[in-house]
Scaffold this active site. Structure first.
Site, PDB file in Angstrom:
ATOM      1  N   LYS A 103      -2.326  -7.545 -19.433  1.00 47.34           N
ATOM      2  CA  LYS A 103      -3.074  -8.695 -18.926  1.00 47.34           C
ATOM      3  C   LYS A 103      -2.572  -9.976 -19.606  1.00 47.34           C
ATOM      4  O   LYS A 103      -2.317 -10.972 -18.974  1.00 47.34           O
ATOM      5  CB  LYS A 103      -4.560  -8.456 -19.200  1.00 47.34           C
TER       6      LYS A 103
ATOM      7  N   GLU B 103       2.666  -4.442 -29.242  1.00 46.64           N
ATOM      8  CA  GLU B 103       3.215  -3.106 -28.986  1.00 46.64           C
ATOM      9  C   GLU B 103       3.910  -3.076 -27.620  1.00 46.64           C
ATOM     10  O   GLU B 103       5.034  -2.609 -27.477  1.00 46.64           O
ATOM     11  CB  GLU B 103       2.098  -2.037 -29.009  1.00 46.64           C
TER      12      GLU B 103
ATOM     13  N   GLY C 195      -9.771  -5.829 -19.798  1.00 46.77           N
ATOM     14  CA  GLY C 195      -8.694  -4.830 -19.894  1.00 46.77           C
ATOM     15  C   GLY C 195      -9.183  -3.416 -19.650  1.00 46.77           C
ATOM     16  O   GLY C 195      -8.594  -2.656 -18.881  1.00 46.77           O
ATOM     17  N   ARG C 196     -10.294  -3.045 -20.288  1.00 50.76           N
ATOM     18  CA  ARG C 196     -10.758  -1.654 -20.171  1.00 50.76           C
ATOM     19  C   ARG C 196     -11.427  -1.372 -18.816  1.00 50.76           C
ATOM     20  O   ARG C 196     -11.777  -0.235 -18.524  1.00 50.76           O
ATOM     21  CB  ARG C 196     -11.692  -1.317 -21.337  1.00 50.76           C
TER      22      ARG C 196
ATOM     23  N   GLU D 122     -15.295  -0.013 -27.267  1.00 47.28           N
ATOM     24  CA  GLU D 122     -14.838  -1.406 -27.307  1.00 47.28           C
ATOM     25  C   GLU D 122     -15.888  -2.326 -26.676  1.00 47.28           C
ATOM     26  O   GLU D 122     -16.011  -3.486 -27.045  1.00 47.28           O
ATOM     27  CB  GLU D 122     -13.482  -1.551 -26.585  1.00 47.28           C
TER      28      GLU D 122
ATOM     29  N   HIS E   7     -13.779  26.231 -28.943  1.00 47.58           N
ATOM     30  CA  HIS E   7     -13.131  27.023 -29.983  1.00 47.58           C
ATOM     31  C   HIS E   7     -12.644  26.139 -31.121  1.00 47.58           C
ATOM     32  O   HIS E   7     -11.795  26.543 -31.908  1.00 47.58           O
ATOM     33  CB  HIS E   7     -11.979  27.826 -29.383  1.00 47.58           C
TER      34      HIS E   7
ATOM     35  N   LYS F 281      -5.308  -7.766 -35.259  1.00 50.49           N
ATOM     36  CA  LYS F 281      -4.110  -8.437 -34.725  1.00 50.49           C
ATOM     37  C   LYS F 281      -3.767  -9.638 -35.597  1.00 50.49           C
ATOM     38  O   LYS F 281      -2.604  -9.903 -35.879  1.00 50.49           O
ATOM     39  CB  LYS F 281      -4.361  -8.920 -33.290  1.00 50.49           C
TER      40      LYS F 281
HETATM   41  O1  F6P Z   1      -6.510  -4.412 -28.329  1.00 49.17           O
HETATM   42  C1  F6P Z   1      -7.513  -4.669 -27.459  1.00 49.17           C
HETATM   43  C2  F6P Z   1      -7.045  -5.041 -26.114  1.00 49.17           C
HETATM   44  O2  F6P Z   1      -7.240  -6.383 -25.970  1.00 49.17           O
HETATM   45  C3  F6P Z   1      -7.763  -4.235 -25.047  1.00 49.17           C
HETATM   46  O3  F6P Z   1      -9.002  -4.729 -24.752  1.00 49.17           O
HETATM   47  C4  F6P Z   1      -6.773  -4.301 -23.940  1.00 49.17           C
HETATM   48  O4  F6P Z   1      -7.055  -3.361 -22.950  1.00 49.17           O
HETATM   49  C5  F6P Z   1      -5.493  -4.036 -24.688  1.00 49.17           C
HETATM   50  O5  F6P Z   1      -5.667  -4.752 -25.900  1.00 49.17           O
HETATM   51  C6  F6P Z   1      -4.230  -4.437 -24.007  1.00 49.17           C
HETATM   52  O6  F6P Z   1      -4.192  -5.792 -23.705  1.00 49.17           O
HETATM   53  P1  F6P Z   1      -3.138  -6.381 -22.699  1.00 49.17           P
HETATM   54  O7  F6P Z   1      -3.389  -5.786 -21.363  1.00 49.17           O
HETATM   55  O8  F6P Z   1      -3.361  -7.859 -22.704  1.00 49.17           O
HETATM   56  O9  F6P Z   1      -1.762  -6.023 -23.188  1.00 49.17           O
END
Ligand code: F6P
Length: 547
Positions: free
Chosen positions: A206, A212, A266-267, A352, A383, A511
């Site tokens: 987003k 990462e 995002g979620r 979250e 198990h 972050k």
């Molecule tokens: O680390 C939290 C977060 O902001 C989540 O809420 C989100 O889904 C994820 O990082 C990835 O964010 P982006 O889609 O901006 O890379």
């Protein structure tokens, strides 16, 4: 406004809990043969049995009164109409608009967003059709067979969960891979399986700034360019983002960028173009069914009376245990291999969203909010860690999720699977008394004293709550309904606790702290850290020097 915990409805529940606590569900089932029918309901092909909960009809009424006192009706209306419920970021949370029919209208800043949503869905359909019928060709002339989603958090877990869940609907000559972690071990493991000529990378972010994701995307771009000996990535890289200018700067052509909006969390973004891996794997007709199932749950959530409203009931039951029995955990246990990533997705959704300790007005909250979500697919969890559910002193409510009919399933396997889920739920509720445990021990098991001793260990308290969510089939439609059910359950809890379920400032702290640590790992120590962080940075540097 009176604090939630001081309201009469909260106080009534506190008093009611004292009355309910000594009762055993086992006895309620004996006294009331109709308990299942009185405490279960169905929405479409999803049945919820909540009879194995420590509730009476009075409990449900009192919880319903709490929901009313918290203004849940108004808050649900606010969610769907685009009120800026995410107050710290001054925006609405309109994931429900992503699955609304084209005829609906939802306004953000005076503009109807539904036409934009459907324009993106059309673009997804065109792209998906081309890719699936092999008219979208890689730069060396080969059709695409491998799709790699590069994303993390909500830009990873939703698609991962849904692609796995609907594997039976996927086009057989296509494979979907996911790279989320910055650990290059993850990247190497996936790259080994790929032919660059027939691979499509989707950068799902987003913000298009997540460290990462952007680091992985850069590495993979160079890998592809080196492998194919070309700078032209246009047939192999797609972006899904709300920051198209950043995707353009990365080198993605405009027509390969799928739009996302800041009013989608995002979620909660699987319903948008973040769901592209799913659309590509199962086709756009199935993706539309997935949206339709979620929309059906939205309508149920908006229209059904609270006492017959599945997400509201699940949300209230959670509150009952968290705030009145002091439980801190909640387990998600799908007895379905395709649903093995469901727990991970719900974990992000719930933790979250509702892992918060101030109200919308910034007032401190001193009670527990969102639960720790744990779980594993059945029978594996049985198990491994169900032991603690049965005999630990924790009270951990469990959601068992069963699927009545799968594709090509072996009848005798499936009945063991379903039977196992049912027996776990029954064992949690019923337990085994000392007298029963003792009676089961034959004299060969030892002396009287030994048998008395062993019976103590074999006694299981029972009276442990669970919900049973039974899907007729695991179709795109039903999966959509199931995920929307959890989204709304989480919303109900956040609304009653009066927290902002749509921001995540705690995550941002990590972050913010990373860049100075990275600098010090890679170069001279410039920042002052606590002695632990400093010692560990030094330890790492020494290790790297040695190797
Ligand atoms: O680390 C939290 C977060 O902001 C989540 O809420 C989100 O889904 C994820 O990082 C990835 O964010 P982006 O889609 O901006 O890379």
């Amino acid at each position: 406004m009176t604090k939630l915990t001081e309201q009469a409805e909260w106080q009534a529940l506190l008093a009611h809990q004292k009355i309910i606590a000594p009762y055993r569900m086992q006895d309620w089932f004996i006294d009331d043969p109709e308990r299942f029918s009185r405490f279960s309901l169905a929405v479409g092909e999803i049945l919820l049995d909540y009879s194995k909960n420590r509730v009476t009809e009075e409990t449900i009424q009192l919880l319903n009164q709490l929901a009313n006192a918290a203004g849940l009706h108004e808050k649900i209306n606010g969610l769907f109409s685009g009120e800026a419920l995410n107050r710290t970021e001054k925006r609405p949370a309109l994931h429900t608009a992503l699955r609304a029919p084209e005829t609906n209208a939802v306004f953000v800043n005076g503009q109807n967003i539904i036409p934009t949503v459907h324009a993106t869905l059309k673009k997804m359909r065109q792209f998906s059709d081309k890719l699936r019928n092999k008219t979208w060709i890689g730069v060396t002339g080969k059709p695409i067979r491998d799709i790699v989603n590069i994303g993390i958090g909500g830009s990873h877990l939703g698609p991962l969960m849904a692609v796995s869940a609907l594997a039976d609907y996927a086009q057989e000559d296509m494979h979907c891979h996911f790279i989320s972690n910055i650990d290059s071990a993850h990247l190497h493991a996936v790259l080994k399986q790929l032919n660059p000529e027939s691979t499509l990378f989707i950068i799902s972010s987003k913000s298009f700034t997540t460290l990462e994701t952007m680091t992985n995307a850069e590495t993979l771009k160079h890998w592809l360019q080196n492998q194919l000996k070309t700078q032209d990535i246009s047939k192999h890289f797609i972006a899904v983002t709300a920051a198209s200018e950043k995707a353009l700067a990365f080198g993605i052509p405009k027509e390969n960028i799928f739009e996302l909006w800041d009013w989608v969390g995002g979620r909660y973004s699987i319903w948008s173009a973040i769901g592209l891996p799913l659309a590509l794997m199962v086709g756009m007709d199935n993706f539309s069914q997935f949206l339709a199932g979620a929309h059906a749950m939205d309508q149920h959530f908006q229209q059904a009376e609270f006492i017959h409203n599945m997400p509201v009931l699940l949300g209230l039951l959670g509150i009952w245990y968290i705030n009145f029995f002091g439980t801190s955990h909640h387990a998600i246990v799908p007895y379905s291999h395709p649903l093995h990533y469901l727990r991970s997705h719900i974990q992000q959704l719930d933790m979250e969203s509702n892992g918060k300790n101030v109200t919308q007005d910034g007032e401190p909250i001193h009670f527990l909010t969102g639960p720790v979500i744990l779980g594993e697919q059945g029978c594996n969890g049985q198990h491994a860690f169900h032991q603690l559910f049965h005999q630990g002193n924790h009270l951990i409510p469990v959601d068992f999720i069963l699927v009545g009919k799968g594709k090509d399933e072996l009848e005798h396997h499936h009945s063991i699977l379903i039977g196992s889920g049912l027996s776990q739920a029954k064992a949690l509720m019923q337990g085994r008394t000392y007298a029963e445990a003792f009676a089961e021990l034959s004299v060969e098991k030892g002396t009287l004293e030994e048998r008395e001793q062993l019976a103590k260990h074999k006694t299981v308290a029972g009276n442990k709550p669970s919900n049973l969510i039974f899907l007729d089939r695991l179709t795109p439609y039903n999966l959509g309904s199931l995920i929307a059910l959890y989204e709304h359950k989480i919303f109900v809890q956040g609304a009653i606790w009066d927290i902002n379920s749509f921001d995540q400032w705690g995550v941002e702290l990590g972050k913010d702290l990373l860049p100075p640590i990275l600098n010090d790992l890679n170069a001279q120590n410039k920042t002052s850290h606590d002695s632990s962080t400093k010692g560990l940075i030094q330890h790492y540097k020494t290790l790297r020097k040695k190797s």
